[in-house]
Design a protein around this motif. Sequence first.
Motif, PDB file in Angstrom:
ATOM      1  N   GLY A 298       0.818  -1.211   0.000  1.00 52.81           N
ATOM      2  CA  GLY A 298       0.000   0.000   0.000  1.00 52.81           C
ATOM      3  C   GLY A 298       0.848   1.257   0.000  1.00 52.81           C
ATOM      4  N   LEU A 299       1.930   1.239   0.816  1.00 52.03           N
ATOM      5  CA  LEU A 299       2.819   2.398   0.871  1.00 52.03           C
ATOM      6  C   LEU A 299       3.521   2.608  -0.465  1.00 52.03           C
ATOM      7  N   ALA A 300       3.960   1.504  -1.089  1.00 54.45           N
ATOM      8  CA  ALA A 300       4.610   1.630  -2.405  1.00 54.45           C
ATOM      9  C   ALA A 300       3.643   2.163  -3.441  1.00 54.45           C
ATOM     10  N   SER A 301       2.387   1.724  -3.357  1.00 58.91           N
ATOM     11  CA  SER A 301       1.382   2.226  -4.306  1.00 58.91           C
ATOM     12  C   SER A 301       1.145   3.717  -4.117  1.00 58.91           C
ATOM     13  N   LEU A 302       1.120   4.131  -2.859  1.00 56.57           N
ATOM     14  CA  LEU A 302       0.929   5.568  -2.600  1.00 56.57           C
ATOM     15  C   LEU A 302       2.132   6.378  -3.074  1.00 56.57           C
ATOM     16  N   ARG A 303       3.324   5.851  -2.832  1.00 58.98           N
ATOM     17  CA  ARG A 303       4.533   6.586  -3.235  1.00 58.98           C
ATOM     18  C   ARG A 303       4.674   6.656  -4.751  1.00 58.98           C
ATOM     19  N   SER A 304       4.077   5.708  -5.474  1.00 56.65           N
ATOM     20  CA  SER A 304       4.191   5.727  -6.934  1.00 56.65           C
ATOM     21  C   SER A 304       3.247   6.736  -7.584  1.00 56.65           C
ATOM     22  N   ARG A 305       2.327   7.263  -6.847  1.00 57.15           N
ATOM     23  CA  ARG A 305       1.415   8.266  -7.413  1.00 57.15           C
ATOM     24  C   ARG A 305       2.185   9.573  -7.693  1.00 57.15           C
ATOM     25  N   PRO A 306       1.788  10.302  -8.746  1.00 55.68           N
ATOM     26  CA  PRO A 306       2.518  11.540  -9.105  1.00 55.68           C
ATOM     27  C   PRO A 306       2.603  12.543  -7.966  1.00 55.68           C
ATOM     28  N   VAL A 307       1.578  12.604  -7.161  1.00 58.13           N
ATOM     29  CA  VAL A 307       1.572  13.611  -6.112  1.00 58.13           C
ATOM     30  C   VAL A 307       2.684  13.368  -5.090  1.00 58.13           C
TER      31      VAL A 307
END
Length: 402
Positions: A298-307
């Motif tokens: 989940g953290l990796a998915s969040l960090r991969s977002r452009p924002v």
Amino acid sequence: MANSSSPEAPIPVGKVSALIGSWIDRLGEVWVEGQITQLSRRPGAGVVFLTLRDPERDVSLTVTCFRAVYERVADVVQEGSRILVHAKPEWYAARGTLSLRASEIRLVGLGELLAQLEHLKRRLAAEGLFAADRKRPLPFLPHCIGLVTGRGSAAERDVLENARRRWPAVRFEIRNVPVQGVSAVTQVTAAVRELDEHPEVDVIVVARGGGSVEDLLPFSDEGLIRAVAAARTPVVSAIGHEPDQPLLDFVADLRASTPTDAAKRVVPDVGEELARVHQLRDRARRHVFGRVEREQHGLASLRSRPVLAAPHRLVDGPESEVAALAERARRCLGHRLDAAESDLGHTLARVVALSPLATLERGYAVLQRADGHVVTDPAQLTAGEELHARVAEGGFGVTVKP
């Protein structure tokens, strides 16, 4: 009858039946023994019909009784049972049949004993001694087990060996007592009460091997049943084998089919518990690792977002806009200040041009009376009046001459 009848003057069948009935009516109640070959209980009927047979002479009689009489032994009576019937003979004149009207039914020998036990069982159950809500749970791991059993018996050996095999550290408080005979009830009851008062005993096991109904009678004694019901320590009944079921089984907090079964149900197996601990520990580890892995994904998915991957992009655009707006505001403010400065210069020039000081600088003076009013008309003055003359560089006093 023989003397008052002849071929010319026979006795009618109805009169003969009535005479037989009157003779039978004079008979009192008798005890009759026989075997039940037929049993008829019609739903809702107040009378129960039985056929009682003498197996040796192959003779049968019909027995009737009120349902209340039959219900006293209904739990232990069935077709094939040998019973004693206290009954009065009755003659049914219309059909010429003889039957017995029973007022009491008992089982023969062992059956009578079972009937008494069944009666005691129903009475104690009515008092609530066998109720499920009275039964207490056994401790998970008893530190000390009270054991009431015969000295050197197979039941004692089965309980001790199986319990220690399952949990080697378990301790026992053993009370060896007679488990049959005239003194069995007294000593078993005393042993149960003594162990119940023992501060270290967590559970009590009453164990005995199999035997006949008569051998197991002490464990259906009312005094022992009430002692177990009053005990504060949980009691396990391990009497006989699987088919044996004395009344102690119903009042005990747990019934074990055999002494070996009692040991297995009272003491947990150390190997099984260790395996369960390992299983739970592995399950907890897998759960924690799975939770951490899900959170990492989940953290990796969040960090991969452009924002979050390039957060400066959100600032770069607005930064240039802010800089342009600041430059525009600076220019606007400079233009406004320049225009205000020019307007102020023109206004100052006009003020200076219109100021009385400019007139005074050209050599003019302003006369003021003592009250501060400016003199504009000589007619307003009087001779000798003191005036104040104001010039460009200051002022001085003057006196009006005539």
